[in-house]
Write an enzyme that holds these catalytic residues in place. Structure first.
Site, PDB file in Angstrom:
ATOM      1  N   PRO A 184       0.840  -1.208   0.000  1.00 50.26           N
ATOM      2  CG  PRO A 184      -0.574  -1.474   1.825  1.00 50.26           C
ATOM      3  CD  PRO A 184       0.686  -2.002   1.208  1.00 50.26           C
ATOM      4  CD  GLU A 185       3.344   3.221  -4.128  1.00 55.36           C
ATOM      5  OE1 GLU A 185       3.428   4.437  -4.369  1.00 55.36           O
ATOM      6  OE2 GLU A 185       3.792   2.352  -4.883  1.00 55.36           O
TER       7      GLU A 185
ATOM      8  CG  HIS B 240      -2.961 -14.750   5.853  1.00 58.95           C
ATOM      9  ND1 HIS B 240      -1.981 -15.673   6.162  1.00 58.95           N
ATOM     10  CD2 HIS B 240      -3.337 -15.020   4.574  1.00 58.95           C
ATOM     11  CE1 HIS B 240      -1.775 -16.457   5.117  1.00 58.95           C
ATOM     12  NE2 HIS B 240      -2.586 -16.087   4.147  1.00 58.95           N
TER      13      HIS B 240
ATOM     14  NE  ARG C 204       5.894 -11.581   2.265  1.00 59.79           N
ATOM     15  CZ  ARG C 204       6.567 -10.938   1.339  1.00 59.79           C
ATOM     16  NH1 ARG C 204       5.954 -10.453   0.284  1.00 59.79           N
ATOM     17  NH2 ARG C 204       7.871 -10.758   1.463  1.00 59.79           N
TER      18      ARG C 204
ATOM     19  NE  ARG D  44      21.299  12.993  -1.737  1.00 59.77           N
ATOM     20  CZ  ARG D  44      20.255  12.756  -0.935  1.00 59.77           C
ATOM     21  NH1 ARG D  44      19.492  13.735  -0.513  1.00 59.77           N
ATOM     22  NH2 ARG D  44      19.983  11.524  -0.552  1.00 59.77           N
TER      23      ARG D  44
END
Ligand SMILES: [Zn+2]
Length: 294
Positions: free
Chosen positions: A2-3, A111, A130, A175
């Site tokens: 998920p973002e 789960h 997970r 950078r």
């Protein structure tokens, strides 16, 4: 994984469904999901009898404010100077975590890790295949970042007023690393992962391999606007269909169907028709259009 838009979608759903009703108890099926306190009892005891007054989001962390439940015996509301806080509840979904709002009768998913029971026989169920997902109880009066240490390391949120062109330019200057890599690094902007980094780079017309140091001021300006635009579009669509993401009602989002480049290698660019290219950067797939991005 998920973002930010998915987590924001979850937050909005939680604010619609879970507020101001008593949490009557809970059940922890996998102890290590609870990152703090160190025992399950210490986690559940203060939450029991509380109610959630609101859910916030910081980066990809969800934070619920706990108050004493309106239905629990306490002083009449007019006599309480302000709603006493019972601390906070923090949640990070990590790779596969899902918060689902269900009737308590619903059969348990394989789960299921944590269940919080509400007075109306609903429950907030944390399902996580997970098992990287985490929950914290934050004691009242304690700053959340002292308990949830990842919060202290977060960069600015893309929707905060601090996310300015000047801020982004400062973070990227000098950078010598690809811009895509820098965007995935949560120290530049919080909550942006692979999907939306690819999408924002496409919208801003910047190739993912471009070194930060080589970015022109107008590219940085476009990039900032594109990051916000793509995140807003996804939240609007209810999050993405990728990563088996489900909102709190168990429904998939719609953003995947309209992605510009993500997961579209070989398909025609929606702007110019050139086949979308894919390369590996920082161990992740990057998708881009060689014609529209430079
Ligand atoms: Zn193109």
């Amino acid at each position: 994984m998920p973002e930010l838009p998915e987590v924001e979608t979850v937050r909005r759903g939680l604010n619609q469904l879970t507020l101001n009703q008593e949490i009557t108890g809970g059940d922890v099926l996998l102890e290590r999901t609870i990152a703090y306190p160190f025992s399950v009892d210490e986690f559940l005891t203060p939450i029991k009898g509380s109610a959630i007054s609101t859910w916030h989001r910081r980066g990809k962390y969800l934070l619920a404010e706990l108050t004493s439940s309106p239905s629990s015996p306490s002083l009449p509301h007019s006599l309480t100077p302000s709603s006493p806080l019972n601390g906070g509840l923090g949640v990070h979904l990590r790779m596969t975590g899902q918060l689902l709002w269900l009737h308590q009768d619903e059969p348990l998913h394989k789960h299921t890790r944590v269940r919080l029971f509400f007075r109306d026989e609903r429950e907030l169920r944390f399902v996580d295949q997970r098992t990287f997902g985490q929950m914290w109880w934050v004691p009242p009066g304690v700053p959340p970042e002292s308990i949830i240490t990842g919060l202290g390391k977060l960069a600015v949120d893309p929707f905060s007023p601090e996310f300015t062109v000047e801020y982004l330019a400062l973070k990227l200057q000098n950078r010598r690393r690809p811009i895509k890599t820098a965007l995935l690094d949560q120290s530049v902007v919080a909550g942006l992962g692979n999907i939306y980094a690819d999408e924002a780079l496409f919208l801003s017309g910047v190739l993912p391999e471009t070194l930060c140091i080589d970015l022109q001021p107008e590219q940085i300006e476009r990039l900032r606007a594109s990051i916000i635009q793509v995140l807003e579009a996804s939240i609007e669509a209810g999050g993405t269909t990728f990563s088996n993401f489900l909102n709190v009602k168990g429904i998939n989002g719609n953003y995947g169907g309209v992605a510009w480049v993500y997961n579209r290698a070989g398909e025609p660019c929606r702007v110019c028709g050139t086949a979308i290219a894919r390369t590996r950067l920082a161990g992740r797939s990057s998708h881009y259009c060689v014609h529209c991005q430079r």
